[in-house]
Design an enzyme around this catalytic site. Structure first.
Site, mmCIF file in Angstrom:
data_model
loop_
_atom_site.group_PDB
_atom_site.id
_atom_site.type_symbol
_atom_site.label_atom_id
_atom_site.label_comp_id
_atom_site.label_asym_id
_atom_site.label_seq_id
_atom_site.Cartn_x
_atom_site.Cartn_y
_atom_site.Cartn_z
ATOM 1 N N ASP A 153 -57.095 -26.759 44.266
ATOM 2 C CA ASP A 153 -56.336 -25.932 45.210
ATOM 3 C C ASP A 153 -57.316 -24.949 45.837
ATOM 4 O O ASP A 153 -57.787 -24.011 45.185
ATOM 5 C CB ASP A 153 -55.219 -25.206 44.455
ATOM 6 C CG ASP A 153 -54.489 -24.174 45.309
ATOM 7 O OD1 ASP A 153 -54.857 -23.965 46.479
ATOM 8 O OD2 ASP A 153 -53.543 -23.553 44.777
ATOM 9 N N HIS A 165 -51.153 -21.236 40.876
ATOM 10 C CA HIS A 165 -50.004 -20.935 41.730
ATOM 11 C C HIS A 165 -48.908 -21.944 41.421
ATOM 12 O O HIS A 165 -49.167 -23.066 41.006
ATOM 13 C CB HIS A 165 -50.453 -21.049 43.194
ATOM 14 C CG HIS A 165 -49.454 -20.597 44.209
ATOM 15 N ND1 HIS A 165 -48.373 -21.369 44.594
ATOM 16 C CD2 HIS A 165 -49.385 -19.462 44.954
ATOM 17 C CE1 HIS A 165 -47.688 -20.737 45.515
ATOM 18 N NE2 HIS A 165 -48.266 -19.574 45.756
ATOM 19 N N LYS A 207 -53.854 -19.012 55.957
ATOM 20 C CA LYS A 207 -54.639 -18.025 55.216
ATOM 21 C C LYS A 207 -56.040 -17.869 55.801
ATOM 22 O O LYS A 207 -56.756 -16.923 55.451
ATOM 23 C CB LYS A 207 -54.715 -18.413 53.739
ATOM 24 C CG LYS A 207 -53.354 -18.422 53.041
ATOM 25 C CD LYS A 207 -53.477 -18.757 51.578
ATOM 26 C CE LYS A 207 -52.118 -18.976 50.940
ATOM 27 N NZ LYS A 207 -51.254 -17.788 50.947
ATOM 28 N N GLN A 266 -57.208 -20.177 48.495
ATOM 29 C CA GLN A 266 -57.812 -18.846 48.512
ATOM 30 C C GLN A 266 -59.336 -18.907 48.639
ATOM 31 O O GLN A 266 -59.987 -17.861 48.686
ATOM 32 C CB GLN A 266 -57.423 -18.086 47.244
ATOM 33 C CG GLN A 266 -55.934 -17.857 47.088
ATOM 34 C CD GLN A 266 -55.351 -16.929 48.140
ATOM 35 O OE1 GLN A 266 -56.068 -16.145 48.766
ATOM 36 N NE2 GLN A 266 -54.056 -17.015 48.351
ATOM 37 N N CYS A 278 -46.048 -15.871 42.826
ATOM 38 C CA CYS A 278 -45.897 -17.309 42.536
ATOM 39 C C CYS A 278 -46.821 -17.726 41.400
ATOM 40 O O CYS A 278 -47.482 -18.773 41.443
ATOM 41 C CB CYS A 278 -46.171 -18.156 43.773
ATOM 42 S SG CYS A 278 -44.984 -17.903 45.102
#
Length: 418
Positions: free
Chosen positions: A212, A135, A238, A215, A376
């Site tokens: 990261d 991202h 999220k 997700q 993104c």
């Protein structure tokens, strides 16, 4: 309780009544353009259960005060609830609470690592390794730091399935590499990267790892201690929490060695014009009044997800993913980007003869909310040779009937487009 179609394997989801779970989310009862809402954009932001909405409402109605600055009852209640949310999140991630910096989300967390850890350490000739599927939030901060330090960026590439080429990645981990920044789960392809093994390989070479987890946190049980990374970032909105919430976990030795990223109130022990004594981590990275209500809501979201069980959530979403993938594969001219062996419930696709934005706009008229664009992830779009894709992202509160409605809407749009 709604069951998956008989041709699909049935995962053990603990006897959960998923229809009752869905009823916990008030927004899902909406209609859009006169059609029942089919919300398939959870990778963008997750919907909020009533328990989260009520927790935020209750704070403002009954406990609103600033944290760590007042001895009166409201201030004590607010501080206890805010720090209680930190403790809940730490247990959810299997980390220590005093190693968890509360912040606005993954973007802030990654910038904190880039500017507070990397900027003072990187030198000309050093290298940062990123992957093609990152991202922008895990690309741009590293570019800015590289420009200021003279470091260079190396890129780990993908294979045709949308999986990392691990041999090529490990080949990039040469002595000049100081940082490896990698997504746990791709927001476009759904690819689940083997971050535990990747971090192990980096650690053997003395390379600091930044993961990261935006997700990953909403969809699978996380054990950051077992992953073995140096930094791990998550975003609260999220994972059924409010916007403007998230966290950075970091090894204690890094937090102690890093200078503050922002200066102001709350992150200090003593201020004189001659100099300032900073607070201990994690508070030295939490300048100013935080999003108190938001983090109390995030604590409620953690409670909610934990009550269902992350293993149950992952199993439910895998059932939906399998069903949706099979249904979409029957549509002529539809191409799915990313077929990794381990995949989260994200499907990026294109339909022949339809621009991604046009398709998403027409699906919205049928009540179906999907994402269109570059997500993104410009470098990933370049890899596939496309400017944009459509993306349907599923969550545990979705249903098989909604998948059917989504597929029917695509068929209808295709007929309209001729």
């Amino acid at each position: 309780m709604q069951q998956p179609p008989s041709h699909l394997p049935v995962a053990d989801t603990g006897g959960i009544d998923w229809a009752r779970v869905r009823a916990d989310f008030p927004l899902l009862e909406r209609q859009v353009h006169g059609k029942p809402l089919v919300y398939l954009d959870s990778a963008n932001t997750g919907q909020k259960p009533g328990a989260v909405i009520e927790a935020v409402d209750d704070f403002y109605r009954r406990h609103n005060a600033n944290v760590s600055r007042a001895v009166h009852a409201l201030g004590t209640e607010a501080t206890e609830a805010y720090e209680g949310a930190r403790d809940k999140l730490a247990r959810f991630l299997n980390v220590r609470g005093d190693e968890l910096v509360l912040c606005s989300g993954t973007t802030f967390a990654l910038n904190l690592v880039a500017y507070s850890w990397a900027l003072p350490r990187l030198q000309p000739g050093d290298a940062i390794v990123l992957t093609r599927m990152e991202h922008h939030a895990n690309i741009v901060p590293w570019q800015l730091v590289a420009q200021r330090t003279g470091a260079v960026i190396k890129v780990a590439e993908l294979d045709d399935r949308g999986e990392l080429d691990l041999a090529q990645l490990y080949g990039l981990l040469t002595p000049e590499v100081k940082v490896l920044a990698i997504t746990h789960v791709s927001n476009v392809l759904g690819t689940v990267n083997p971050v535990r093994e990747i971090c192990r390989q980096a650690r053997k070479r003395g390379i600091v790892t930044v993961v990261d987890g935006s997700q990953a946190a909403p969809h699978r049980a996380l054990d950051i201690a077992a992953i073995g990374c140096d930094f791990y970032a998550i975003t609260g909105h999220k994972m059924a929490g409010p916007t403007g919430t998230g966290a950075l976990w970091a090894r204690r030795e890094h937090l102690d060695a890093m200078p503050p990223f922002l200066g102001g109130g709350e992150m200090i022990k003593e201020v004189r014009f001659e100099g300032t004594v900073f607070n201990d981590a994690p508070h030295k990275f939490e300048a100013g009044t935080p999003n108190i209500a938001g983090f109390i809501g995030l604590g409620a979201a953690v409670d909610y997800l934990s009550s269902i069980g992350m293993a149950n959530i992952e199993a439910r979403e895998q059932e939906l993913l399998t069903y949706a993938t099979q249904a979409l594969s029957t549509i002529d001219g539809l191409r799915i980007l990313g077929t990794p062996r381990e995949k989260a419930a994200v499907i990026s696709f294109l339909v022949e003869g339809a621009h991604a934005h046009d398709l998403a706009t027409l699906l919205d008229l049928e009540g179906v909310a999907i994402r269109s664009g570059h997500h993104c992830a410009h470098p990933l779009m370049h890899h596939f040779g496309v400017p944009a894709t459509c993306r349907a992202s599923l969550a545990f509160y979705n249903t098989f009937d909604e998948v059917d409605a989504f597929v029917a809407a695509i068929h209808k749009v295709r007929r309209l487009l001729g």
